[in-house]
Write a protein that holds these residues in place. Structure first.
Motif, PDB file in Angstrom:
ATOM      1  N   ALA A   1     -12.084  -7.707  -7.228  1.00 43.13           N
ATOM      2  CA  ALA A   1     -11.219  -6.572  -7.291  1.00 43.13           C
ATOM      3  C   ALA A   1     -11.268  -5.829  -5.962  1.00 43.13           C
ATOM      4  N   THR A   2     -12.351  -5.964  -5.310  1.00 39.77           N
ATOM      5  CA  THR A   2     -12.720  -4.983  -4.155  1.00 39.77           C
ATOM      6  C   THR A   2     -12.480  -5.896  -2.701  1.00 39.77           C
ATOM      7  N   VAL A   3     -12.307  -7.147  -2.864  1.00 41.44           N
ATOM      8  CA  VAL A   3     -12.525  -7.891  -1.594  1.00 41.44           C
ATOM      9  C   VAL A   3     -11.197  -8.739  -1.352  1.00 41.44           C
ATOM     10  N   ILE A   4     -10.518  -8.477  -0.396  1.00 41.21           N
ATOM     11  CA  ILE A   4      -9.348  -9.431  -0.161  1.00 41.21           C
ATOM     12  C   ILE A   4      -9.533 -10.332   1.191  1.00 41.21           C
ATOM     13  N   ASN A   5      -9.472 -11.693   1.124  1.00 39.72           N
ATOM     14  CA  ASN A   5      -9.643 -12.367   2.522  1.00 39.72           C
ATOM     15  C   ASN A   5      -8.293 -12.608   2.974  1.00 39.72           C
TER      16      ASN A   5
ATOM     17  N   MET B   1      -9.037  -2.392   3.988  1.00 39.31           N
ATOM     18  CA  MET B   1      -8.119  -1.394   3.919  1.00 39.31           C
ATOM     19  C   MET B   1      -8.428  -0.171   3.296  1.00 39.31           C
ATOM     20  N   LEU B   2      -8.751   1.066   4.077  1.00 40.28           N
ATOM     21  CA  LEU B   2      -9.431   2.100   3.546  1.00 40.28           C
ATOM     22  C   LEU B   2      -8.480   3.256   3.928  1.00 40.28           C
ATOM     23  N   SER B   3      -8.536   4.137   2.767  1.00 37.11           N
ATOM     24  CA  SER B   3      -7.664   5.585   2.690  1.00 37.11           C
ATOM     25  C   SER B   3      -8.480   6.279   4.012  1.00 37.11           C
ATOM     26  N   THR B   4      -7.643   7.144   4.535  1.00 39.18           N
ATOM     27  CA  THR B   4      -7.885   8.259   5.261  1.00 39.18           C
ATOM     28  C   THR B   4      -7.819   9.513   4.823  1.00 39.18           C
ATOM     29  N   GLY B   5      -7.354   9.678   3.558  1.00 42.68           N
ATOM     30  CA  GLY B   5      -6.640  10.854   2.990  1.00 42.68           C
ATOM     31  C   GLY B   5      -5.320  10.810   2.900  1.00 42.68           C
ATOM     32  N   THR B   6      -4.476  11.094   3.795  1.00 40.99           N
ATOM     33  CA  THR B   6      -3.086  11.309   3.874  1.00 40.99           C
ATOM     34  C   THR B   6      -2.367   9.876   4.599  1.00 40.99           C
TER      35      THR B   6
ATOM     36  N   ILE C   1       0.769  -1.087  -0.074  1.00 38.79           N
ATOM     37  CA  ILE C   1      -0.001  -0.002   0.018  1.00 38.79           C
ATOM     38  C   ILE C   1       0.844   1.324  -0.104  1.00 38.79           C
ATOM     39  N   GLN C   2       1.767   1.291   1.018  1.00 36.27           N
ATOM     40  CA  GLN C   2       2.619   2.500   0.856  1.00 36.27           C
ATOM     41  C   GLN C   2       3.577   2.667  -0.201  1.00 36.27           C
ATOM     42  N   ALA C   3       4.032   1.520  -1.087  1.00 37.07           N
ATOM     43  CA  ALA C   3       4.718   1.599  -2.164  1.00 37.07           C
ATOM     44  C   ALA C   3       4.021   1.639  -3.469  1.00 37.07           C
ATOM     45  N   LYS C   4       2.626   1.252  -3.732  1.00 38.58           N
ATOM     46  CA  LYS C   4       1.983   1.379  -4.643  1.00 38.58           C
ATOM     47  C   LYS C   4       0.880   2.199  -4.585  1.00 38.58           C
ATOM     48  N   CYS C   5       0.123   2.529  -3.664  1.00 43.11           N
ATOM     49  CA  CYS C   5      -1.036   3.223  -3.496  1.00 43.11           C
ATOM     50  C   CYS C   5      -1.093   4.536  -3.060  1.00 43.11           C
ATOM     51  N   GLN C   6       0.202   5.275  -2.927  1.00 40.84           N
ATOM     52  CA  GLN C   6       0.301   6.571  -2.405  1.00 40.84           C
ATOM     53  C   GLN C   6       0.696   7.136  -3.602  1.00 40.84           C
TER      54      GLN C   6
ATOM     55  N   ALA D   1      -7.774  -2.227  -1.290  1.00 38.91           N
ATOM     56  CA  ALA D   1      -7.690  -3.507  -1.889  1.00 38.91           C
ATOM     57  C   ALA D   1      -8.143  -3.366  -3.351  1.00 38.91           C
ATOM     58  N   GLN D   2      -8.362  -2.587  -3.914  1.00 43.40           N
ATOM     59  CA  GLN D   2      -8.469  -2.334  -5.501  1.00 43.40           C
ATOM     60  C   GLN D   2      -7.359  -1.852  -5.936  1.00 43.40           C
ATOM     61  N   CYS D   3      -6.391  -1.355  -5.199  1.00 46.42           N
ATOM     62  CA  CYS D   3      -5.128  -0.918  -5.625  1.00 46.42           C
ATOM     63  C   CYS D   3      -4.109  -2.140  -5.349  1.00 46.42           C
ATOM     64  N   LEU D   4      -4.202  -2.878  -4.379  1.00 41.36           N
ATOM     65  CA  LEU D   4      -3.261  -4.171  -4.219  1.00 41.36           C
ATOM     66  C   LEU D   4      -3.694  -5.005  -5.236  1.00 41.36           C
ATOM     67  N   TYR D   5      -5.036  -4.953  -5.642  1.00 46.47           N
ATOM     68  CA  TYR D   5      -5.584  -5.991  -6.711  1.00 46.47           C
ATOM     69  C   TYR D   5      -4.971  -5.777  -8.115  1.00 46.47           C
TER      70      TYR D   5
END
Length: 184
Positions: free
Chosen positions: A102-106, A115-120, A66-71, A84-88
Motif C-alpha cells: 500500500a506504500t510502495v509502487i515500483n 511520490m511525496l507531498s510538499t503540502g501544496t 495524483i492531481q485528480a485523486k489526492c488533492q 503512493a498510498q493515495c494511488l493504491y
C-alpha cells in the motif's frame, strides 16, 4: 552419325553434386550471423524505446491520478506524506508499474517510485532508469508547464523545455533518477 565428342565419358567427366558444399554452408552461416546481428540490434532498439515510452506513459498516469485523486482543499496532505498510498487506495497504479504494498509502487525497471507531498505540491522521483530511458523520458517534456521542474541525478532543477545538453548527466547503467517537482 553421332558425334562422339558430346558423349564423352571418362576421368574428366563432372560428377553431379550430391549435397551441400563447404562454400554453400559457409555462405549460409554468414547470412544467418548477419541476420541475427541485425535482428538483435532492432530488438534492442525497439524494446529500449518501448520501455522508455511505457515509463513516460506511467509517469503521466501517476501525475494525473495524483492531481485528480489526492488533492483536497488545495493540499496534497502534510509535507512528506507518501502519495503512493493515495494511488493504491484509488486503484490508480499506472500501467507498467507494480504495487508492492500500500506504500510502495515500483516503476517499469523494478525500482520504488517516491511520490511525496510538499503540502501544496508534490514530487515524483523515478529511480533506476537506464541511460536511454533517462534521456528519452526527460526529453519527452512530459510536464513542460509553469511550476514544474525536473532534476536529473540530483542536478540543478530544469524548468521549461529539456534539451539534449540538459540530459548529459544521464549516466550509463541503471542508476539514473528523474525528480519532478510540481508546485501545485
Amino acid at each position: 552419325m553421332t558425334h562422339k565428342r558430346f558423349r564423352r565419358r571418362g576421368p574428366i567427366a563432372r560428377r553431379a553434386q550430391g549435397g551441400w558444399g563447404v562454400m554453400d554452408l559457409l555462405l549460409g552461416l554468414l547470412i544467418a550471423i548477419v541476420l541475427s546481428a541485425a535482428g538483435y540490434a532492432i530488438y534492442k532498439t525497439t524494446t529500449g524505446t518501448a520501455k522508455g515510452n511505457a515509463e513516460s506513459d506511467a509517469l503521466v498516469q501517476a501525475v494525473s491520478a495524483i492531481q485528480a485523486k489526492c488533492q483536497s482543499a488545495g493540499s496534497y496532505g502534510t509535507n512528506g506524506y507518501n502519495l503512493a498510498q493515495c494511488l493504491y487506495r484509488a486503484q490508480k497504479v499506472p500501467a507498467g508499474w507494480t504495487a508492492v504494498s500500500a506504500t510502495v509502487i515500483n516503476n517499469s525497471y523494478g525500482q520504488p517510485v517516491n511520490m511525496l507531498s510538499t503540502g501544496t505540491g508534490f514530487t515524483v522521483s523515478d529511480p533506476g532508469l537506464p541511460q536511454d530511458a533517462c534521456h528519452d523520458v526527460a526529453i519527452g517534456n512530459l510536464f513542460n508547464s509553469s511550476g514544474t521542474t525536473l532534476g536529473i541525478n540530483g542536478g540543478a532543477a530544469i524548468s521549461g523545455t529539456v534539451s539534449d545538453s540538459n540530459t548529459s548527466s544521464c549516466t550509463s547503467g541503471n542508476t539514473n533518477t528523474l525528480l519532478y517537482t510540481f508546485a501545485y
